[in-house]
Design an enzyme around this catalytic site. Structure first.
Site, short mmCIF file in Angstrom:
data_model
loop_
_atom_site.label_atom_id
_atom_site.label_comp_id
_atom_site.label_asym_id
_atom_site.label_seq_id
_atom_site.Cartn_x
_atom_site.Cartn_y
_atom_site.Cartn_z
N ARG A 27 0.82 -1.22 0.00
CA ARG A 27 0.00 0.00 0.00
C ARG A 27 0.85 1.26 0.00
O ARG A 27 0.47 2.27 0.61
CB ARG A 27 -0.95 0.04 1.21
CG ARG A 27 -2.04 -0.99 1.19
CD ARG A 27 -3.29 -0.44 0.50
NE ARG A 27 -4.24 -1.51 0.32
CZ ARG A 27 -5.38 -1.62 1.00
NH1 ARG A 27 -5.71 -0.72 1.87
NH2 ARG A 27 -6.18 -2.64 0.78
N ARG A 31 -3.33 6.49 1.39
CA ARG A 31 -3.87 7.67 2.10
C ARG A 31 -2.92 8.31 3.09
O ARG A 31 -3.17 9.42 3.56
CB ARG A 31 -5.18 7.28 2.80
CG ARG A 31 -6.33 7.15 1.84
CD ARG A 31 -7.53 6.50 2.48
NE ARG A 31 -7.28 5.09 2.75
CZ ARG A 31 -8.18 4.24 3.22
NH1 ARG A 31 -9.38 4.66 3.51
NH2 ARG A 31 -7.86 2.98 3.42
N ARG A 40 -6.74 11.72 -5.16
CA ARG A 40 -7.95 10.93 -4.87
C ARG A 40 -9.18 11.85 -4.83
O ARG A 40 -10.23 11.50 -5.36
CB ARG A 40 -7.73 10.21 -3.54
CG ARG A 40 -8.93 9.68 -2.87
CD ARG A 40 -9.31 8.31 -3.36
NE ARG A 40 -10.09 7.65 -2.34
CZ ARG A 40 -11.28 8.07 -1.94
NH1 ARG A 40 -11.84 9.12 -2.51
NH2 ARG A 40 -11.90 7.44 -0.97
N ASP A 77 -7.00 -2.54 -7.41
CA ASP A 77 -7.54 -3.23 -6.25
C ASP A 77 -7.83 -4.68 -6.60
O ASP A 77 -8.00 -5.01 -7.77
CB ASP A 77 -8.82 -2.55 -5.76
CG ASP A 77 -9.12 -2.94 -4.32
OD1 ASP A 77 -8.49 -2.38 -3.41
OD2 ASP A 77 -9.96 -3.83 -4.11
N TYR A 154 -15.44 -11.50 -0.18
CA TYR A 154 -16.14 -10.24 -0.45
C TYR A 154 -17.37 -10.48 -1.33
O TYR A 154 -18.41 -9.87 -1.14
CB TYR A 154 -15.19 -9.23 -1.12
CG TYR A 154 -14.12 -8.73 -0.18
CD1 TYR A 154 -14.34 -7.65 0.67
CD2 TYR A 154 -12.87 -9.35 -0.13
CE1 TYR A 154 -13.36 -7.20 1.54
CE2 TYR A 154 -11.88 -8.91 0.74
CZ TYR A 154 -12.13 -7.83 1.58
OH TYR A 154 -11.16 -7.40 2.44
#
Ligand code: CP3
Length: 354
Positions: A27, A31, A40, A77, A154
């Site tokens: 990652r 963020r 973003r 992703d 998911y």
């Protein structure tokens, strides 16, 4: 093809000698970087960022501008695959990923469409080509996908889960239906990864974040077997170079021994297994990638340096180590702390080589 100027990552993943331990950070585009948050915001939402090759390239490059990292990782992703299977992916701030149409029955699994990978996931391959051009051979580009089991959690749960009760219910009541789902995801994922290689990815990683939520026998049956199908179907060479494959089951522990048998080149290791133990589990048959606890990055520079020193010492001398965190960096980390980590790996790792 442009010549690769820094191939430390590719060499280390193949257990070839290197002058120092290469590093990248799971990652690494994310963020915790203010420049990421800016792009973003410009993109609007996360999937719009993934679908825009120029912006996906920009955020991929951001951590490389700040830090002396030895790899870029495609900005995308693992849930692009179920999105291409028609489940309708969306993100709710603070709640993570969600699907409009979860897949919870044998009938729903059977009714999943046959996606056109080149078309439905074309935006990912555009991003790969754009990033390779921008990298200009500076460092290799890692492509990735989720493991079928992790992606299926998911798809079946409809989003993030703690207990995995719906998919575990399916595993108990209709294991053949679950296997059909895993086979389907494995087939699409194999095509997806091979298309990333064709577009320019130089190493591949499969993220199995939730494999260790299964008991060991079920892990082998549902998670490991479906990763094996992927490894068996992957293009292992491109532009005259081997394309190393890394499997990462978070929390694998002693199951690392089973993972070696897939024929992968390297295994990701989280911080719950020290690298010395992991190295014994895998008997130096594959390279290891990891495994500093991401929480260490909240501590002082001295503590971070010590963490790096301990991680390098735990792996010990010889080839086959790629430095990384044991899982993704979290949004609260101070970017300056990452500099401390990167400098420490550069400074402290050469003595373990040559
Ligand atoms: O490592 C990298 O820099 C490459 C990019 C990458 C992302 N996700 C970007 C991302 C990679 C390799 C992933 C993998 C991924 N995605 C995994 C497996 C790895 C892991 O961390 O265990 C999983 C389980 C996902 C699913 C997913 N996507 C989750 C749980 C979330 C977080 C949701 C949240 O709000 O916390 C995402 C979104 C996501 N993927 C973000 C990033 C940078 C944050 C999105 C944002 O900007 O809001």
């Amino acid at each position: 093809m442009t010549e690769l100027k820094n191939d430390l990552l590719l060499r280390a993943l193949l257990r070839e000698p290197v002058e120092r331990t290469p590093l990248w950070i799971m990652r690494q585009a994310g963020r915790y970087l203010p420049e990421y948050r800016e792009v973003r915001a410009q993109a609007g939402d996360f999937m719009s960022l993934c679908r825009n090759a120029e912006l996906a390239c920009e955020v991929t490059m951001q951590p490389l501008r700040r830090y002396k990292l030895d790899a870029a990782i495609l900005f995308s992703d693992i849930l692009t695959v179920p999105d291409a299977l028609g489940l309708g992916l969306y993100f709710v701030t603070g709640e993570g990923p969600k699907f409009e149409r979860p897949v919870q029955s044998a009938a729903a699994i059977k009714a999943l469409p046959e996606p056109d990978v080149a078309d439905d996931l074309g935006y990912v391959f555009d991003a790969v080509r754009t990033i390779r051009k921008e990298l200009d051979g500076r460092v290799p580009l890692i492509g990735f996908a989720g493991s079928p089991w992790t992606v299926a959690t998911y798809m079946v749960e409809g989003g993030s889960s703690r207990e995995f009760s719906t998919i575990k219910g399916l595993a108990a009541e209709d294991p053949a239906a679950l296997e059909a789902l895993l086979d389907k995801v494995a087939a699409v994922t194999t095509d997806y990864l091979n298309a990333q290689v064709e577009a320019g990815a130089q190493a591949l990683m499969v993220f199995d974040t939730w494999g260790a939520a299964l008991e060991a026998d079920d892990y082998r049956r549902f998670s490991l077997a479906s990763m094996q199908r992927i490894v068996d179907g992957l293009t292992r060479e491109s532009d005259g170079r081997r394309v190393p494959v890394v499997l990462f089951t978070k929390g694998a522990g002693p199951l690392l021994t089973d993972m070696v048998g897939t024929g992968c080149d390297a295994l990701g290791v989280d911080w719950t297994t020290d690298l010395a133990t992991a190295r014994q589990y895998v008997d130096d048959k594959v390279a290891l990638q990891g495994n500093l606890d991401p929480a260490t990055l909240r501590e002082s520079p001295q503590v971070i340096r010590q963490g790096v020193a301990d991680t390098l010492a735990s792996y010990g001398k010889g080839p086959g180590h790629v430095f990384n965190l044991g899982h993704g960096i979290t949004p609260d980390i101070d970017p300056d702390h990452v500099s401390v980590l990167v400098e420490a790996v550069h400074e402290l790792s050469p003595k373990y080589h040559g």
